[in-house]
Design an enzyme around this catalytic site. Structure first.
Site, PDB file in Angstrom:
ATOM      1  N   LYS A   6     -29.590 -39.080 -39.535  1.00  0.00           N
ATOM      2  CA  LYS A   6     -29.252 -40.033 -40.599  1.00  0.00           C
ATOM      3  C   LYS A   6     -30.072 -39.821 -41.860  1.00  0.00           C
ATOM      4  O   LYS A   6     -31.145 -39.231 -41.828  1.00  0.00           O
ATOM      5  CB  LYS A   6     -29.370 -41.461 -40.077  1.00  0.00           C
ATOM      6  CG  LYS A   6     -28.134 -41.831 -39.255  1.00  0.00           C
ATOM      7  CD  LYS A   6     -28.006 -43.288 -38.920  1.00  0.00           C
ATOM      8  CE  LYS A   6     -26.660 -43.492 -38.202  1.00  0.00           C
ATOM      9  NZ  LYS A   6     -26.534 -44.834 -37.629  1.00  0.00           N
ATOM     10  N   ARG A  44     -27.486 -42.682 -29.336  1.00  0.00           N
ATOM     11  CA  ARG A  44     -26.275 -42.020 -29.845  1.00  0.00           C
ATOM     12  C   ARG A  44     -26.718 -40.828 -30.681  1.00  0.00           C
ATOM     13  O   ARG A  44     -27.314 -41.008 -31.738  1.00  0.00           O
ATOM     14  CB  ARG A  44     -25.475 -43.031 -30.665  1.00  0.00           C
ATOM     15  CG  ARG A  44     -24.157 -42.496 -31.211  1.00  0.00           C
ATOM     16  CD  ARG A  44     -23.412 -43.584 -31.993  1.00  0.00           C
ATOM     17  NE  ARG A  44     -22.193 -43.074 -32.574  1.00  0.00           N
ATOM     18  CZ  ARG A  44     -22.139 -42.404 -33.713  1.00  0.00           C
ATOM     19  NH1 ARG A  44     -23.227 -42.185 -34.411  1.00  0.00           N
ATOM     20  NH2 ARG A  44     -20.986 -41.953 -34.169  1.00  0.00           N
TER      21      ARG A  44
HETATM   22  C1  8Y7 Z   1     -23.566 -45.476 -35.607  1.00  0.00           C
HETATM   23  C2  8Y7 Z   1     -22.309 -45.659 -35.044  1.00  0.00           C
HETATM   24  C3  8Y7 Z   1     -22.164 -44.275 -36.708  1.00  0.00           C
HETATM   25  C4  8Y7 Z   1     -24.660 -46.196 -35.064  1.00  0.00           C
HETATM   26  C5  8Y7 Z   1     -23.114 -47.131 -33.474  1.00  0.00           C
HETATM   27  C6  8Y7 Z   1     -23.552 -41.585 -38.082  1.00  0.00           C
HETATM   28  C7  8Y7 Z   1     -20.030 -44.814 -35.498  1.00  0.00           C
HETATM   29  C8  8Y7 Z   1     -22.759 -42.575 -38.811  1.00  0.00           C
HETATM   30  N1  8Y7 Z   1     -23.466 -44.587 -36.641  1.00  0.00           N
HETATM   31  N2  8Y7 Z   1     -22.074 -46.471 -33.981  1.00  0.00           N
HETATM   32  N3  8Y7 Z   1     -21.442 -44.904 -35.744  1.00  0.00           N
HETATM   33  N4  8Y7 Z   1     -24.374 -47.004 -33.997  1.00  0.00           N
HETATM   34  N5  8Y7 Z   1     -22.940 -47.957 -32.440  1.00  0.00           N
HETATM   35  O1  8Y7 Z   1     -24.608 -41.206 -38.653  1.00  0.00           O
HETATM   36  O2  8Y7 Z   1     -25.802 -46.150 -35.512  1.00  0.00           O
HETATM   37  O3  8Y7 Z   1     -23.207 -41.110 -37.016  1.00  0.00           O
HETATM   38  S1  8Y7 Z   1     -21.414 -43.212 -37.882  1.00  0.00           S
END
Ligand code: 8Y7
Length: 275
Positions: free
Chosen positions: A220, A254
């Site tokens: 990020k 994630r």
């Molecule tokens: C997150 C996310 C994204 C996160 C959850 C990226 C879809 C941006 N970030 N879902 N999604 N938590 N639960 O950097 O931090 O992957 S998209």
């Protein structure tokens, strides 16, 4: 602690890794796999082979400044990949906020819905309530198009925690068991660098007690702000952030880089497991 997601029961005694598979052409982290079902499926299988405990499929970009994806386009990107992965042995999560996509994904074999809007779209709670899927409820201030313009809080930790508690209550009222719910403070979603650092430093205070926490920090922009590195060179920073999240109690990470994260968790577990 256990998490129920469809036919799977995940044991959260050790921190789990969720591998990110982006089906968008404009993924900010440089891993967009649009129009390549076979490549996306292979990418997911490689992540599972590398130790991913679950996969998160996303077909609509939620990066800062992103414009919405039409429903039919999101389904066209998502369903062929989901159908191929549905029997792969680990739960498949689908990152969407559209109730119609949720319903189609659950029919096609998704075990979890990961919603950056925390099921606030009309019909979203109902779309998951009739199933037994897992649900990730994420905090976001504003919406992707504008959320990074001027994020502001009177009480960051209290506001994130209260938002998540309110969403859990809304799901409980619709009959969704707490054992299906995981909470996420939403790093980078309507947050400045200082906000993100405060959340990571005080992760337990940012979420209501009793439910598992998922953290998404991988590659990020906050890590770019800290290190000065472009998105393709944020692996060490991502692993460091993931470990800090686990120290703060996160139970699902994630991530884009599954193998590296699993190695870091193995070291963490070796040190902490005997605590
Ligand atoms: C997150 C996310 C994204 C996160 C959850 C990226 C879809 C941006 N970030 N879902 N999604 N938590 N639960 O950097 O931090 O992957 S998209």
């Amino acid at each position: 602690m256990k998490l129920h997601c469809g036919k799977f029961t995940l044991d959260l005694a050790r921190p789990l890794v969720m591998g990110i598979v982006n089906l968008t052409p404009d993924s900010f982290s440089g891993d967009g796999l649009a129009d390549g079902t076979a490549r996306a499926v292979a990418h997911a299988r490689a992540q599972i082979a590398a130790g991913a405990d679950m996969i998160d499929l996303g077909a609509e970009s939620s990066r800062p400044g992103a414009t919405p994806t039409p429903l039919d386009e999101e389904l066209r990107r998502l369903l062929p990949v989901l159908e191929e992965l549905a029997g792969c042995g680990v739960p498949i999560s689908v990152d969407t906020y559209k109730p119609a996509v949720m319903r189609a994904a659950l029919v096609a074999g998704a075990s979890m819905i990961n919603d950056i809007y925390a099921l606030r779209m009309p019909g979203a709670v109902e779309a998951v309530a009739g199933s037994d899927c897992g649900v990730c409820l994420m905090h976001m201030q504003g919406e992707p198009l504008t959320m990074q313009q001027a994020p502001a809080y009177d009480d960051l930790l209290g506001e994130v925690r209260q938002f998540l508690a309110d969403r859990v209550a809304a799901l409980a009222a619709a009959g969704v068991a707490p054992s299906r719910i995981v909470l996420d403070p939403g790093f980078g979603f309507g947050k400045s660098l200082v906000h993100n650092l405060d959340l990571l430093r005080r992760l337990p205070a940012a979420t209501p007690p009793g439910l598992p926490v998922l953290a998404g920090l991988s590659r990020k922009s906050m890590l770019g702000q800290i290190t000065g590195r472009p998105v393709g060179e944020r692996l060490p920073a991502s692993v460091a952030a993931a470990l800090l999240a686990v120290e703060g109690g996160a139970r699902i990470l994630r991530v884009h880089d599954v193998a590296a994260t699993r190695d870091a968790l193995a070291v963490w577990s070796a040190v902490r497991a005997s605590d």
